[in-house]
Write a protein that holds these residues in place. Structure first.
Motif, PDB file in Angstrom:
ATOM      1  N   UNK A 249      38.522  42.565  29.308  1.00 50.23           N
ATOM      2  CA  UNK A 249      38.605  42.703  30.766  1.00 50.23           C
ATOM      3  C   UNK A 249      37.302  43.247  31.342  1.00 50.23           C
ATOM      4  N   UNK A 250      36.991  42.939  32.612  1.00 47.21           N
ATOM      5  CA  UNK A 250      35.832  43.545  33.266  1.00 47.21           C
ATOM      6  C   UNK A 250      35.904  45.071  33.198  1.00 47.21           C
ATOM      7  N   UNK A 251      34.754  45.701  33.258  1.00 50.13           N
ATOM      8  CA  UNK A 251      34.679  47.157  33.057  1.00 50.13           C
ATOM      9  C   UNK A 251      35.571  47.919  34.021  1.00 50.13           C
ATOM     10  N   UNK A 252      35.558  47.534  35.297  1.00 50.28           N
ATOM     11  CA  UNK A 252      36.373  48.266  36.281  1.00 50.28           C
ATOM     12  C   UNK A 252      37.856  48.092  35.999  1.00 50.28           C
ATOM     13  N   UNK A 253      38.244  46.912  35.526  1.00 44.59           N
ATOM     14  CA  UNK A 253      39.647  46.681  35.172  1.00 44.59           C
ATOM     15  C   UNK A 253      40.017  47.529  33.952  1.00 44.59           C
ATOM     16  N   UNK A 325      45.538  45.920  45.173  1.00 43.19           N
ATOM     17  CA  UNK A 325      45.187  45.906  43.761  1.00 43.19           C
ATOM     18  C   UNK A 325      43.677  45.899  43.577  1.00 43.19           C
ATOM     19  N   UNK A 326      42.983  45.069  44.347  1.00 44.89           N
ATOM     20  CA  UNK A 326      41.528  44.993  44.243  1.00 44.89           C
ATOM     21  C   UNK A 326      40.890  46.305  44.695  1.00 44.89           C
ATOM     22  N   UNK A 371      45.599  39.833  35.030  1.00 50.68           N
ATOM     23  CA  UNK A 371      46.263  39.861  36.341  1.00 50.68           C
ATOM     24  C   UNK A 371      45.353  40.382  37.442  1.00 50.68           C
ATOM     25  N   UNK A 372      44.527  41.378  37.137  1.00 54.55           N
ATOM     26  CA  UNK A 372      43.637  41.934  38.155  1.00 54.55           C
ATOM     27  C   UNK A 372      42.616  40.903  38.614  1.00 54.55           C
ATOM     28  N   UNK A 376      41.944  39.206  42.319  1.00 54.00           N
ATOM     29  CA  UNK A 376      40.615  39.106  42.917  1.00 54.00           C
ATOM     30  C   UNK A 376      40.305  37.669  43.312  1.00 54.00           C
ATOM     31  N   UNK A 377      40.685  36.731  42.483  1.00 53.42           N
ATOM     32  CA  UNK A 377      40.478  35.301  42.792  1.00 53.42           C
ATOM     33  C   UNK A 377      41.236  34.904  44.045  1.00 53.42           C
TER      34      UNK A 377
END
Length: 485
Positions: A249-253, A325-326, A371-372, A376-377
């Motif tokens: 997952x991306x770092x922030x996620x 969520x974002x 899911x995060x 975002x998408x």
């Protein structure tokens, strides 16, 4: 059996205590060598007969997380597969053993115990029978809870081994394979994600939360964990928690998920929120885990949000749940109770490896259907004008993962460079710099990326990216922990 029983009786005589303790331990060790061949597992309390020998088995001060029957193994018979540090043993009376049981399934805390089972270091000895016709007692005790044994007027130090049980339990773990598969999008490590207690929860001890790096697992912390357990002063103050998370997952996620795992653990361990353990948490992160640890120490304000979006959250024209969520992913405050962090070989300013040919290949292979990211998408599709142009295509195609967000020029990552741990959280840096490496670094993370201004201490070692497993780095962590209030 007769030898161990006779030596037990002689312990009470000050003139023979020392020799009797040595003899009792030697005879008990020999006896256990036979008994454990006959019965490796299925050990329960109470009267039993093994190989024609009658015994009363007594469990003394054992972990409440251990569930009968137990599997017992002599510590010296266990290969230290996951170990690169010293085998920590303390001499004394009794025979150190590893005790392992299945994980419970009837309490909420069971989910915080390793799925492989519960493993604890214990010590065994023989006590002579109270009457001539009674069987001797085989005592299996927690020597860390009561490090001395009272025999009449004598206080006898017990032997213990703080390496064996973890080595045996972790030797059966599938986590190393699952960690790599999880990096590529496999889901099994995601089902294993969470906080795991490596010892009994103590409401007075500070948690040492260890967060592994990219494609890795908590087994990478074996040498450091064992070093902490092996030091009586640190063992009395700290409890080791390992975090498992899916590193694709991306770092922030990933930061958001680790925060949620910690929240879930505290809701089970301290639902009232008043344990002393809530305060003085120390985060220890390696590589990507160090970046996540730093992000658990900062107040982002609007820094990360403004690096990705052109309008504040309330003005984004998209589904409110998705926007929330974002926003929760891009805007956050320090994790409560954290007072110190140790960053080891961490690419705070990104890593050139993420932009190399290997990095480009990895960005294609590494899983990104989280899911995060899907939220975002949807936000980017619903209101493209709210997203900064240079990021719009990445967000609309959900083309983000742990590799891409470590690129040096990634806008959100670059904006996050300015975010340092808030006042009240001391932070330390340990980094590797191999001889001949150009630019200086550990072969994966440049030294410039690993160093942070304002650190309470900085230690650069001649080591590669596995610096966290090296004796010098482990000694530095122990030094830092000893200076922690």
């Amino acid at each position: 059996m007769d030898c161990a029983s006779a030596a037990w009786i002689a312990l009470d005589d000050p003139t023979t205590t020392r020799d009797a303790a040595v003899l009792a331990t030697r005879c008990t060790d020999s006896l256990l060598g036979e008994l454990l061949q006959e019965r490796h597992g299925e050990w329960v309390e109470g009267p039993t007969q093994i190989g024609g020998i009658e015994l009363n088995v007594e469990f003394r001060d054992l972990s409440p997380y251990l569930i009968e029957p137990l599997t017992l193994t002599r510590a010296r018979d266990i290969p230290l597969r996951t170990h690169v540090g010293p085998h920590v043993q303390h001499p004394g009376f009794g025979v150190p053993l590893s005790a392992i049981s299945r994980r419970c399934d009837d309490r909420a805390i069971c989910e915080l115990l390793p799925p492989e089972g519960v493993f604890r270091d214990v010590t065994a000895w023989i006590e002579a029978p109270a009457t001539h016709d009674a069987p001797a007692r085989l005592v299996i005790a927690n020597a860390l809870a009561s490090p001395t044994l009272a025999v009449g007027t004598q206080r006898i130090p017990l032997a213990y081994d703080t390496s064996a049980a973890f080595a045996q339990g972790s030797g059966t773990s599938k986590l190393p394979r699952l960690a790599v598969w999880g990096l590529l999008g496999g889901h099994e490590v995601g089902r294993r994600a969470g906080v795991y207690l490596l010892e009994d929860y103590d409401p007075r001890k500070h948690p040492l939360v260890m967060i592994h790096g990219l494609g890795s697992s908590p087994l990478t912390w074996a040498p450091l964990s064992d070093a902490v357990w092996g030091e009586a002063d640190l063992r009395a103050r700290f409890q080791v928690w390992h975090v498992v998370y899916q590193t694709n997952a991306p770092t922030l996620v990933a930061r958001r998920r680790v925060k949620e795992y910690l929240d879930e653990a505290w809701s089970v361990l301290d639902p009232e929120g008043d344990d002393d353990a809530r305060h003085g948490t120390v985060l220890i992160g390696h590589s990507l885990g160090g970046v996540i640890s730093r992000l658990l120490c900062v107040d982002t304000g609007d820094v990360l949000w403004n690096a990705a979006f052109t309008v504040p959250p309330q003005r984004v024209r998209a589904d409110a749940v998705d926007v929330a969520s974002v926003a929760d992913t891009f805007r956050f405050t320090p994790y409560p109770g954290v007072t110190r962090a140790i960053f080891i070989a961490s690419p705070h300013r990104g890593s050139p490896s993420a932009a190399s040919w290997f990095g480009r290949l990895a960005r294609v292979l590494v899983g990104r259907r989280t899911p995060e990211l899907q939220a975002l998408k949807r936000v980017a599709d619903a209101d493209p004008d709210a997203v900064r142009p240079e990021l719009l295509e990445f967000y609309q195609q959900a083309r983000l993962n742990s590799i891409s967000t470590l690129q040096v020029m990634q806008p959100v990552r670059a904006a996050g460079e300015s975010l340092m741990p808030v006042p009240g959280i001391a932070y330390h840096t340990i980094a590797g710099s191999q001889r001949g490496q150009i630019p200086p670094g550990d072969g994966v993370v440049p030294l410039e990326s690993a160093l942070l201004p304002g650190a309470a201490s900085t230690r650069v070692l001649d080591a590669g990216h596995d610096v966290h497993m090296q004796p010098e780095a482990i000694s530095e962590v122990l030094r830092i922990l000893r200076e922690a209030p």
